[in-house]
Write an enzyme that holds these catalytic residues in place. Structure first.
Site, PDB file in Angstrom:
ATOM      1  N   ASP A   1       0.789  -1.251   0.000  1.00  0.00           N
ATOM      2  CA  ASP A   1       0.000   0.000   0.000  1.00  0.00           C
ATOM      3  C   ASP A   1       0.820   1.300   0.000  1.00  0.00           C
ATOM      4  OD1 ASP A   1      -2.018  -1.854   0.175  1.00  0.00           O
ATOM      5  OD2 ASP A   1      -2.814  -1.198   2.102  1.00  0.00           O
TER       6      ASP A   1
ATOM      7  N   HIS B   1     -10.755   1.018  -2.580  1.00  0.00           N
ATOM      8  CA  HIS B   1     -12.112   1.007  -2.032  1.00  0.00           C
ATOM      9  C   HIS B   1     -13.118   1.727  -2.928  1.00  0.00           C
ATOM     10  CE1 HIS B   1     -10.367  -0.429   1.651  1.00  0.00           C
ATOM     11  NE2 HIS B   1      -9.772   0.700   1.952  1.00  0.00           N
TER      12      HIS B   1
ATOM     13  N   LYS C   1      -7.120  -4.802  -2.978  1.00  0.00           N
ATOM     14  CA  LYS C   1      -7.868  -5.340  -1.836  1.00  0.00           C
ATOM     15  C   LYS C   1      -8.773  -4.272  -1.267  1.00  0.00           C
ATOM     16  CE  LYS C   1      -4.052  -4.305   1.247  1.00  0.00           C
ATOM     17  NZ  LYS C   1      -4.777  -3.242   1.979  1.00  0.00           N
TER      18      LYS C   1
ATOM     19  N   HIS D   1     -17.379   3.036   1.206  1.00  0.00           N
ATOM     20  CA  HIS D   1     -16.903   1.747   1.737  1.00  0.00           C
ATOM     21  C   HIS D   1     -17.220   1.623   3.229  1.00  0.00           C
ATOM     22  CE1 HIS D   1     -13.643  -1.209   2.874  1.00  0.00           C
ATOM     23  NE2 HIS D   1     -14.256  -1.816   1.879  1.00  0.00           N
TER      24      HIS D   1
ATOM     25  N   CYS E   1      -1.902  -3.135   7.635  1.00  0.00           N
ATOM     26  CA  CYS E   1      -1.853  -4.030   6.478  1.00  0.00           C
ATOM     27  C   CYS E   1      -0.590  -4.881   6.435  1.00  0.00           C
ATOM     28  CB  CYS E   1      -2.059  -3.236   5.193  1.00  0.00           C
ATOM     29  SG  CYS E   1      -3.777  -2.643   5.071  1.00  0.00           S
TER      30      CYS E   1
HETATM   31  C1  VGL Z   1      -4.588   0.499   5.772  1.00  0.00           C
HETATM   32  C2  VGL Z   1      -6.103   1.468   7.160  1.00  0.00           C
HETATM   33  C3  VGL Z   1      -7.068   1.391   6.197  1.00  0.00           C
HETATM   34  C4  VGL Z   1      -3.192   0.025   5.572  1.00  0.00           C
HETATM   35  C5  VGL Z   1      -5.540   0.406   4.791  1.00  0.00           C
HETATM   36  O1  VGL Z   1      -2.723  -0.021   4.413  1.00  0.00           O
HETATM   37  O2  VGL Z   1      -2.516  -0.296   6.588  1.00  0.00           O
HETATM   38  N1  VGL Z   1      -4.876   1.011   6.964  1.00  0.00           N
HETATM   39  N2  VGL Z   1      -6.778   0.862   5.014  1.00  0.00           N
HETATM   40 ZN    ZN Z   2      -8.227   0.963   3.457  1.00  0.00          ZN
END
Ligand code: VGL
Ligand code: ZN
Length: 210
Positions: A15, A55, A113, A59, A158
């Protein structure tokens, strides 16, 4: 410890998107500072895989979808407790793009995801119901990739759940701690380190990769 990446290893970059970097909707302190280290790591691995938080608008993980609910509070869903975040990484928005300084030209796979409206997915392997697969385990098995080095954002969400699920699915998972950064909600880092110790996820430094 000195580790030389093998042809059966993969670097899993979690991410590294604009919304998780300074100036983004869910900015993580120092989120962009790790980019040079990740680019450097990428050059050492034959196999590089990326995840992308992705998302739809409204969401279930967005506080804005739950009128009156404060940011970073939690709700109970059919799949368990869900933290409520600012709107982030909305499909096709600039915030969902990878950070422009990320330079991993040979990345082989992007796992998206969190694209289902009613369920979040922190882990690169399983959505937050801990049952719905993303397909990554099947990909890794088909490609005979057995050991994963994880880095990126966020260490305590994540990266954490990807490493734990990956371990449970039979992959050896090591987390590059200084090539990751945390959201840092109350207890989130301490509970991550505890979970890593419990599951045997090793925490290593980027400099240990030679
Ligand atoms: C994440 C919060 C919401 C992450 C993703 O990548 O850690 N954290 N969505
Ligand atoms: Zn997220």
């Amino acid at each position: 410890m000195h580790l030389k990446p093998l042809p059966t290893d993969a670097l899993l970059v979690i991410d590294m998107q604009n919304d998780f970097c300074p100036g983004g909707a869910l900015a993580i302190a120092g989120g962009d500072i790790i980019i040079p280290a990740i680019n450097d790591l990428g050059r050492r691995f034959e196999h590089v895989l990326l995840t992308q938080d992705w998302h739809p608008a409204n969401h279930v993980s967005f506080a804005s979808a739950h009128p009156g609910a404060p940011l970073y509070s939690t709700i109970e869903t059919t799949y368990g407790t869900q933290t409520l975040w600012p709107d982030h990484c909305v499909q096709q928005s600039p915030g969902a793009d990878f950070h422009p300084a990320l330079d991993l030209p040979h990345a082989e796979l992007i796992v998206r995801k969190g694209f289902r409206a009613r369920i979040d997915s922190y882990s690169a392997f399983l959505e937050n119901d801990h049952a719905t697969p993303t397909g990554l385990a099947g990909y890794l098995r088909d490609r005979k990739l057995t050991r994963l080095f994880l880095c990126g954002l966020a260490y305590d969400f994540c990266v954490r759940f990807s490493a734990i699920d990956g371990t449970a699915l039979g992959f050896e998972c090591l987390v590059l701690e200084d090539a990751s950064r945390s959201v840092n909600l109350p207890n989130s880092i301490a509970s991550t380190n505890l979970a890593f110790a419990e599951f045997g996820v090793k925490r290593i430094a980027a400099a240990e990769i030679t």
